[in-house]
Design an enzyme around this catalytic site. Structure first.
Site, PDB file in Angstrom:
ATOM      1  N   ILE A  95      80.243  32.463  57.087  1.00 33.07           N
ATOM      2  CA  ILE A  95      80.390  31.740  55.827  1.00 33.07           C
ATOM      3  C   ILE A  95      81.754  31.066  55.739  1.00 33.07           C
ATOM      4  O   ILE A  95      81.873  29.952  55.225  1.00 33.07           O
ATOM      5  CB  ILE A  95      80.179  32.707  54.649  1.00 33.07           C
ATOM      6  CG1 ILE A  95      78.718  33.165  54.607  1.00 33.07           C
ATOM      7  CG2 ILE A  95      80.558  32.057  53.323  1.00 33.07           C
ATOM      8  CD1 ILE A  95      78.434  34.257  53.609  1.00 33.07           C
TER       9      ILE A  95
ATOM     10  N   TYR B  74      83.622  49.777  52.302  1.00 31.87           N
ATOM     11  CA  TYR B  74      83.384  48.353  52.047  1.00 31.87           C
ATOM     12  C   TYR B  74      83.155  48.108  50.556  1.00 31.87           C
ATOM     13  O   TYR B  74      83.736  47.190  49.963  1.00 31.87           O
ATOM     14  CB  TYR B  74      82.185  47.880  52.862  1.00 31.87           C
ATOM     15  CG  TYR B  74      81.844  46.428  52.664  1.00 31.87           C
ATOM     16  CD1 TYR B  74      82.590  45.432  53.298  1.00 31.87           C
ATOM     17  CD2 TYR B  74      80.783  46.048  51.850  1.00 31.87           C
ATOM     18  CE1 TYR B  74      82.281  44.093  53.117  1.00 31.87           C
ATOM     19  CE2 TYR B  74      80.465  44.713  51.662  1.00 31.87           C
ATOM     20  CZ  TYR B  74      81.210  43.739  52.301  1.00 31.87           C
ATOM     21  OH  TYR B  74      80.901  42.409  52.110  1.00 31.87           O
TER      22      TYR B  74
END
Length: 414
Positions: A136, A293
């Site tokens: 991305i 995360y």
């Protein structure tokens, strides 16, 4: 062709496909009309739907509208040095319906970064994107560069960073793009990057905190912190601190922090309600990659919100974004289970271009000028978790982050 290809003009399938012998054209002022070559006549209404249309927005970057000796409009693509009678904006027509009040173009989860930037000229804008050599981040960098911005790819691996630069230059040889070394797992590297950028004497209009790691085995950075926490949060926090003066001088400026919906599934406070450092940077025994995360993504939103509260009075705004679910990128490369899961889910998820759209929207949308402290998903503002909106937690995280950096810098001092 760079911008035109990503605008979708290579796809000829349409719900309103023209009959044989018909052609779609535009006038100088953007109205669409239809030419019937079989009967040698023109009309404003679509021959099948009966709708009238006009094109939306300006021409893509690098395009110019001209008129030939017969008075017919044609278009010059200065980037690829070609001309065409096909208006590149025809992929973005809107219905002319007097009964409906005009509304701005709406973006959603299917929008691409190139669609967001359609008609935009980013010349003169300087943009830094962390983790921009793949996934991305790369699509974000490419989209900005193909619309005229000067883009710096801040990458840990310079070989991959330079490869990414070459891929962008292959699409447009005049793109203003370069790679610079930045390892967020090293506060020293962050400091070196900031000093190198400052030496260029350039402004900074947009900073995209995109880089992240996911699914890594437990390890400590050279600064003695758990790597997911430092790469995903603390390294970006320090980077913004070091570049704050340039952002303020370049105002209006924007920071976009890439977070995730996974921020909703975690906790970073102890039983007494205080921020718990042992949850943010856990020991090997207490470490679980998924939780690490998720916690770092919660930190991203808290950081973005507090950054906006502190810097928005100085013309610097910050918003956080969720790029999309299960997007197939290199972020999961460290964990084979998730590589398999992401591979199986790939046909049902966003493309990289779609994943970059919300970041690009928050970085450039005119309607967001001066607005920050928000969280976006699918190019729309949405409400993050209650914990992500907790101002006291955001302040505590900010103060903890400052203390950790001071401690590390203090250890280096003679």
């Amino acid at each position: 062709m760079a911008a035109l290809k990503y605008a979708g003009l290579e796809d000829t399938d349409s719900e309103e496909e023209l009959p044989p012998g018909w052609e779609e054209r535009t006038t100088k002022d953007g109205w669409v009309y239809y030419a019937n070559h079989l009967e040698e006549k023109t009309q404003w209404e679509h021959p099948k739907s009966g709708k009238r249309k006009r094109v939306a927005g300006g021409l893509p970057y690098g395009w110019e509208q001209e008129t030939d000796e017969n008075g017919q409009v044609y278009f010059v693509d200065h980037i690829n040095k070609r001309t065409t009678y096909l208006d590149p904006r025809l992929a973005f027509t809107v219905e002319d319906n007097p009964a409906k009040p005009p509304t701005r173009q709406k973006y959603d989860g299917n929008s691409t970064a190139m669609e967001i930037l359609q008609g935009r000229d980013l010349s003169g804008k300087v943009i830094i994107i962390t983790g921009a050599n793949s996934g991305i981040g790369f699509e974000t960098a490419k989209s900005f560069a193909l619309h005229g911005a000067y883009v710096i790819l801040a990458c840990r691996n310079m070989s991959r960073g330079n490869d990414a630069v070459q891929r962008i230059l292959e699409e447009w040889h005049k793109a203003k793009v370069e790679a610079m070394t930045l390892d967020l797992a090293s506060l020293r590297s962050v400091q070196n990057f900031a000093e190198a950028f400052k030496s260029k004497n350039m402004p900074l209009h947009i900073l995209v905190c995109n880089a992240a790691i996911f699914g890594s085995s437990w390890c400590l950075t050279e600064d003695g912190l758990e790597s997911t926490f430092q790469v995903n949060h603390l390294g970006h926090f320090y980077l913004v601190q070091l570049l704050e003066d340039i952002l303020r001088r370049s105002s209006p400026a924007r920071v976009v922090v890439v977070s995730s919906e996974s921020h909703r599934f975690t906790e970073i406070k102890d039983s007494s309600g205080k921020l718990d450092f042992s949850l943010l940077s856990p020991s090997k025994k207490e470490y679980w990659a998924m939780l690490a995360y998720n916690r770092s993504k919660l930190c991203n939103i808290l950081f973005s919100n507090e950054l906006n509260r502190r810097l928005s009075p100085h013309g610097v705004t910050s918003n956080s974004v969720h790029p999309g679910n299960m997007i197939y990128s290199s972020i999961h490369r460290n964990w084979w289970v998730y590589t398999l899961l992401f591979t199986l889910a790939r046909p049902f998820t966003k493309s990289m271009q779609q994943g970059a759209a919300t970041t690009v929207y928050c970085a450039t949308a005119a309607e967001l000028e001066g607005l920050g402290g928000m969280y976006f998903n699918n190019c729309c503002r949405c409400l993050p978790s209650a914990e992500a909106r907790n101002e006291l937690t955001a302040v505590a995280l900010w103060e903890l982050s400052e203390r950790l950096i001071r401690e590390q810098l203090g250890r280096r001092s003679p």
